[in-house]
Design a protein around this motif. Structure first.
Motif, short mmCIF file in Angstrom:
data_model
loop_
_atom_site.label_atom_id
_atom_site.label_comp_id
_atom_site.label_asym_id
_atom_site.label_seq_id
_atom_site.Cartn_x
_atom_site.Cartn_y
_atom_site.Cartn_z
N LEU A 116 0.83 -1.20 0.00
CA LEU A 116 0.00 0.00 0.00
C LEU A 116 0.86 1.25 0.00
O LEU A 116 0.56 2.23 -0.70
CB LEU A 116 -0.92 0.01 1.22
N ALA A 117 1.96 1.24 0.76
CA ALA A 117 2.86 2.40 0.78
C ALA A 117 3.47 2.63 -0.59
O ALA A 117 3.56 3.77 -1.06
CB ALA A 117 3.96 2.19 1.83
N ASN A 118 3.90 1.55 -1.25
CA ASN A 118 4.46 1.70 -2.60
C ASN A 118 3.39 2.13 -3.59
O ASN A 118 3.66 2.88 -4.53
CB ASN A 118 5.08 0.37 -3.05
N PHE A 119 2.17 1.67 -3.40
CA PHE A 119 1.07 2.06 -4.28
C PHE A 119 0.79 3.56 -4.18
O PHE A 119 0.32 4.18 -5.14
CB PHE A 119 -0.19 1.26 -3.92
N CYS A 120 1.10 4.14 -3.03
CA CYS A 120 0.90 5.58 -2.84
C CYS A 120 1.77 6.38 -3.81
O CYS A 120 1.42 7.51 -4.17
CB CYS A 120 1.20 5.98 -1.40
N ARG A 121 2.91 5.83 -4.23
CA ARG A 121 3.76 6.51 -5.21
C ARG A 121 3.01 6.67 -6.52
O ARG A 121 3.11 7.69 -7.20
CB ARG A 121 5.04 5.73 -5.44
N ILE A 122 2.25 5.64 -6.88
CA ILE A 122 1.45 5.69 -8.11
C ILE A 122 0.27 6.64 -7.92
O ILE A 122 -0.04 7.46 -8.80
CB ILE A 122 0.95 4.28 -8.48
N VAL A 170 -8.44 5.39 3.99
CA VAL A 170 -7.79 6.45 4.79
C VAL A 170 -7.33 5.91 6.14
O VAL A 170 -6.26 6.27 6.64
CB VAL A 170 -8.76 7.65 4.98
N GLU A 171 -8.10 5.02 6.71
CA GLU A 171 -7.71 4.44 8.00
C GLU A 171 -6.39 3.68 7.87
O GLU A 171 -5.50 3.81 8.73
CB GLU A 171 -8.80 3.48 8.49
N ARG A 172 -6.21 2.93 6.79
CA ARG A 172 -4.97 2.19 6.59
C ARG A 172 -3.79 3.14 6.37
O ARG A 172 -2.69 2.90 6.86
CB ARG A 172 -5.10 1.24 5.41
N LEU A 173 -4.04 4.26 5.66
CA LEU A 173 -2.97 5.24 5.47
C LEU A 173 -2.55 5.85 6.81
O LEU A 173 -1.37 6.05 7.06
CB LEU A 173 -3.42 6.35 4.52
N CYS A 174 -3.52 6.13 7.66
CA CYS A 174 -3.21 6.71 8.97
C CYS A 174 -2.40 5.73 9.81
O CYS A 174 -1.46 6.12 10.53
CB CYS A 174 -4.49 7.11 9.69
N LYS A 175 -2.74 4.46 9.75
CA LYS A 175 -1.99 3.45 10.50
C LYS A 175 -0.56 3.35 9.97
O LYS A 175 0.39 3.20 10.75
CB LYS A 175 -2.69 2.10 10.40
N GLU A 177 5.68 8.80 1.33
CA GLU A 177 4.71 8.57 0.26
C GLU A 177 3.29 8.67 0.79
O GLU A 177 2.41 9.28 0.18
CB GLU A 177 4.92 7.18 -0.35
N VAL A 178 3.06 8.10 1.96
CA VAL A 178 1.72 8.09 2.56
C VAL A 178 1.31 9.50 2.97
O VAL A 178 0.17 9.92 2.74
CB VAL A 178 1.70 7.14 3.78
N LEU A 179 2.23 10.24 3.58
CA LEU A 179 1.91 11.61 4.01
C LEU A 179 1.58 12.50 2.82
O LEU A 179 0.73 13.39 2.91
CB LEU A 179 3.08 12.20 4.80
N TYR A 180 2.26 12.27 1.70
CA TYR A 180 1.96 13.07 0.50
C TYR A 180 0.52 12.85 0.06
O TYR A 180 -0.21 13.82 -0.24
CB TYR A 180 2.92 12.72 -0.64
N VAL A 181 0.08 11.61 0.00
CA VAL A 181 -1.29 11.31 -0.43
C VAL A 181 -2.29 11.93 0.55
O VAL A 181 -3.28 12.56 0.14
CB VAL A 181 -1.51 9.79 -0.55
N LEU A 182 -2.05 11.79 1.85
CA LEU A 182 -2.95 12.39 2.84
C LEU A 182 -3.00 13.90 2.70
O LEU A 182 -4.07 14.52 2.84
CB LEU A 182 -2.50 12.00 4.25
N CYS A 183 -1.85 14.51 2.41
CA CYS A 183 -1.78 15.97 2.26
C CYS A 183 -2.61 16.43 1.06
O CYS A 183 -3.36 17.40 1.16
CB CYS A 183 -0.32 16.39 2.10
N LYS A 219 10.59 15.33 6.42
CA LYS A 219 10.35 16.52 7.25
C LYS A 219 9.50 17.54 6.51
O LYS A 219 8.55 18.11 7.07
CB LYS A 219 11.69 17.14 7.67
N ILE A 220 9.83 17.79 5.25
CA ILE A 220 9.06 18.77 4.47
C ILE A 220 7.63 18.29 4.26
O ILE A 220 6.68 19.07 4.39
CB ILE A 220 9.75 19.04 3.12
N GLN A 221 7.48 17.00 3.97
CA GLN A 221 6.13 16.47 3.76
C GLN A 221 5.30 16.54 5.04
O GLN A 221 4.11 16.83 5.02
CB GLN A 221 6.21 15.03 3.26
N PHE A 222 5.96 16.29 6.16
CA PHE A 222 5.30 16.39 7.46
C PHE A 222 4.83 17.83 7.71
O PHE A 222 3.69 18.06 8.15
CB PHE A 222 6.28 15.94 8.54
N LEU A 223 5.68 18.80 7.43
CA LEU A 223 5.33 20.21 7.64
C LEU A 223 4.21 20.64 6.70
O LEU A 223 3.32 21.42 7.08
CB LEU A 223 6.56 21.09 7.46
N ARG A 224 4.24 20.16 5.46
CA ARG A 224 3.16 20.48 4.51
C ARG A 224 1.83 19.90 4.99
O ARG A 224 0.78 20.51 4.83
CB ARG A 224 3.50 19.94 3.13
#
Length: 774
Positions: free
Chosen positions: A234-240, A288-293, A373-379, A438-443
């Motif tokens: 799932l994390a790798n799929f977030c790149r796509i 979304v729940e799986r991304l948060c986990k 990757e996951v934080l980017y999708v959530l953002c 760090k940048i993705q976290f701040l965004r």
């Protein structure tokens, strides 16, 4: 491995069936192949050429036997053929291409040329790419009841060779991207864990060059596919997914002007493809729940060592990620060298498992790469049309307290010295996973806090109580959002996430690239309706003094960082008399004040939000009789400077002069709104004619009569067209200025009115400024 011989009779039958005599036409055979691939006529693939001719020309042309191997591959890949022979042929082809791909990766992705990578070029020229696509898709194209099966190893070989060809030969990726049937077919291969990584990497590269974004809803059984993924997949799929839910960048500055964006919005009345894809993802149960986990799991909770080592093996075959593996292995070796030898000799079990033990630093790097990757999708989802829905879900699934628990040990841990390079970047790029995380976290924090009441989840219970105490002491009502915050969803521990961010922000080196993002994240917490309690919470933690040190004493030169600090300072000080008192205490000499003014004047586009804050605050303070306010008004250098009408009109003149309708963007349109704030406050005091006269006089002094006011007239016309149809923007203007949007509209209408009987301005003056000189 020796390839099977191709029977001569079969070869002649194929030549006859193809309507070609078996010998190439006169002229360059390579040109004929390229022409045939473009037109679809004549010589279109290498299998149409006789084996004898290919053998004859192979050594001279330095084809390394690739056309002959492709001819054998074609014969052995026909329906009802033995696919095991195909795999043995690909085993011969693969090393020829992988060596060139390795060169491409390790030489910082230099521009590829046909002469640099002859094997991959030859492979594509003689139809290798199209043939592999046919082999992969053959089970889906046959009408036979008993489908022909392709082994996992054969699938992996096909995907690896396709990828190597894509990165070394110009145009291959774009050709594959044009085949929607093949792109959607690739997603079906992701159900197989053994071929997942190769498939995901190839899809990502193809989607990256695809002109039109795919529809996620067109992917067969998308919800089932996603639910079948383990957490790593799932994390790798977030790149796509990142490619499918982000608006495509046009790459042209002209496309980013507000004029162009407004024109595009009129054409596209419905949601964009990216917005449709975001909605598709949100409709997948549990997504979304799986991304948060994934985003909040600790390193110790990640999957076992063996599965990660298996994935590293897969990465090694994926030459694009070879540098990743090298960097991780270097870290592993360093830790092995520094470990105590006695520890591995205590038991036979420890000794035999030492080769599969994964060093902690490698686990951390692994987890960082997944989380970014996951934080980017959530953002992206947080900034989309379904923002409130996403906010509700990530609050419920405790994303913020989870990130707070990871802050010290993972997110803001000590900088890594690894030379690890992210996919799509090179070693000279400042984009290591540590920095990117760090940048993705701040965004994410910026998107989460911006104009939303859930921002108080960034605090812990004690800090929320502190906000309540500040409101009680100031004898002002508590903010409803603070009262209504669900305490079970806030941060736990001694400090909330906002406080942790302030601590690292104040320790950040002067030249740090994080300063901009840190300031943006904290500013977003203050944006919206001004809250005295929020401001005091940050003031008590020394934020104002830190900002002033960075602007005045550290001699910051970065325009981006200065803009972020000016914006943050404006939100921190707006309407807050205590903030202005603190400002005057820090800027306690004329010399310091002149340095501060110099920074403001060096770029009004960057500092205009602070100018707006000072102007609005001064207007409010002037109407207050509290002795504390009166004292600060008389003592504060900044308020005294802005009190002078000549200084305000100078700012107004410059703000109007630095922007034009054709160059307005989301970044500089604030200059127009700041100029309107100055004029609205003047209108309240019946001083608007005086300001317009002053502008007219400054025009003549600059020997450009009519130029400024004509430009302002055009800007105001645009303002009406832009803001009267954008509810979000109008709400932001109202909240940030505490001036009703009705008053904004009325002031603009008055400034543009051709009526000579307007009581606010004498008719002759009015026609001679904003209307008469159109």
């Amino acid at each position: 491995m020796a390839a099977a011989a191709v029977p001569g009779a079969g070869r002649e039958r194929r030549a006859a069936a193809w309507g070609w005599g078996g010998r190439p036409y006169s002229g360059n055979i390579l040109d004929q192949l390229r022409q045939g691939q473009v037109t679809g006529q004549g010589l279109a693939r290498g299998a149409q050429i006789t084996e004898a001719f290919l053998k004859e020309r192979d050594k001279q042309a330095k084809w390394n036997g690739i056309p002959l191997l492709l001819q054998k591959l074609y014969v052995n890949s026909q329906p009802n053929s033995d696919f095991s022979k195909c795999q043995s042929i690909l085993k011969e082809i693969s090393p020829l291409l992988s060596m060139e791909a390795m060169v491409f990766v390790t030489e910082d992705r230099k521009f590829s040329q046909e002469s640099t990578f002859p094997n991959t070029y030859t492979f594509d020229l003689f139809g290798g790419v199209d043939l592999l696509v046919e082999i992969l898709m053959r089970p889906t194209l046959t009408t036979q009841k008993k489908k022909q099966k392709i082994s996992d190893d054969l699938t992996k070989d096909c995907l690896s060779i396709l990828y190597n060809t894509c990165i070394c030969t110009d145009g291959v990726t774009k050709r594959l991207a044009e085949r929607n049937d093949f792109v959607l077919f690739l997603f079906t291969l992701m159900t197989n864990r053994k071929t997942f990584l190769q498939t995901a990497t190839l899809i990502e590269d193809i989607l990256g060059v695809k002109k039109e974004m795919i529809r996620l809803e067109d992917i067969p059984n998308l919800a089932t596919l996603v639910s079948s993924f383990d957490q790593q997949q799932l994390a790798n799929f977030c790149r796509i997914l990142a490619v499918t839910i982000s608006e495509l960048d046009t790459g042209s500055d002209d496309k980013h002007t507000l004029l162009a964006k407004n024109a595009q919005q009129k054409k596209n009345l419905g949601p964009t493809r990216a917005e449709i894809n975001q909605a598709t993802l949100l409709n997948i149960p549990g997504f979304v729940e799986r991304l948060c986990k994934l985003a909040t799991r600790k390193v110790s909770e990640s999957t076992g060592t063996s599965s990660f080592l298996q994935e590293l093996e897969e990465w090694y075959t994926w030459l694009d990620n070879a540098l990743v593996l090298d960097a991780l292995m270097r870290v592993a070796n360093e830790e092995t060298e520094h470990s105590s030898p006695e520890s591995s000799d205590e038991s036979g079990v420890a000794n035999t498992s030492s080769r599969t033990q994964l060093p902690q630093s490698m686990k951390i790097m692994h987890e960082i790469m997944y989380k970014l990757e996951v934080l980017y999708v959530l953002c992206v989802l947080l900034m989309g049309r379904q923002r409130n829905q996403v906010h509700k879900m990530i609050a419920e699934f405790k994303l913020i307290p989870g990130l707070n628990n990871l802050f010290d040990k993972l997110i803001w841990r000590k900088h890594s010295t690894s030379t690890l390079v992210l996919h799509g970047h090179n070693q000279n790029c400042d984009c290591s996973p540590d920095i990117t995380l760090k940048i993705q976290f701040l965004r994410l924090l910026q998107s989460f806090s911006d104009h939303h009441e859930n921002k108080y989840l960034l605090l812990n219970s004690q800090e929320l109580n502190e906000l309540s105490a500040i409101s009680l002491k100031a004898n002002i009502p508590e903010v409803d959002a603070v009262v209504n915050t669900d305490r079970s969803l806030v941060c736990d521990g001694k400090r909330g996430l906002l406080t942790r961010l302030l601590q690292v922000m104040k320790k950040e080196p002067t030249e740090s690239s994080f300063r901009f993002w840190q300031a943006r994240a904290v500013e977003s917490f203050l944006r919206g309706a001004t809250s005295y309690a929020d401001q005091m919470f940050l003031l008590k933690r020394g934020l104002l003094e830190h900002i002033l040190y960075c602007i005045v004493d550290s001699e910051c030169k970065s325009r981006d960082v200065l803009q972020s600090y000016f914006d943050l300072l404006g939100e921190l000080m707006k309407f807050n008399i205590d903030a202005f008192k603190r400002f005057n205490k820090y800027i306690n000499t004329d010399e310091k004040f002149q340095v501060f003014l110099s920074q403001i004047n060096s770029s009004l586009v960057d500092s205009n939000m602070l100018v707006r804050c000072i102007t609005l605050s001064l207007d409010r303070f002037e109407n207050q009789s509290d002795m504390k306010v009166v004292h600060v008004l008389s003592e504060c250098r900044l308020l005294s400077y802005m009190y002078q009408m000549s200084n305000r009109t100078t700012f107004l003149f410059r703000l109007i002069n630095i922007i034009h309708v054709q160059t307005l963007t989301q970044e500089n349109v604030s200059c127009l709104n700041t100029s309107l704030v100055i004029l609205m406050l003047a209108r309240r005091k019946d001083k608007l004619p005086g300001y317009l006269n002053a502008l007219q006089k400054m025009e003549y002094d600059e020997k450009y009569p009519g130029f400024i006011l004509n430009n302002f007239h055009s800007l105001l016309r645009f303002w009406q067209q832009h803001y009267l149809h954008k509810d979000k923007d109008s709400t932001c203007l109202e909240n940030s200025s505490c001036i009703s949007f009705t008053y904004w509209k009325e002031t603009v209408s008055i400034l543009l009115s051709p009526d000579r009987d307007v009581t606010l301005c004498p008719g002759q003056l009015y026609r001679g400024t904003l209307y008469g000189h159109r």
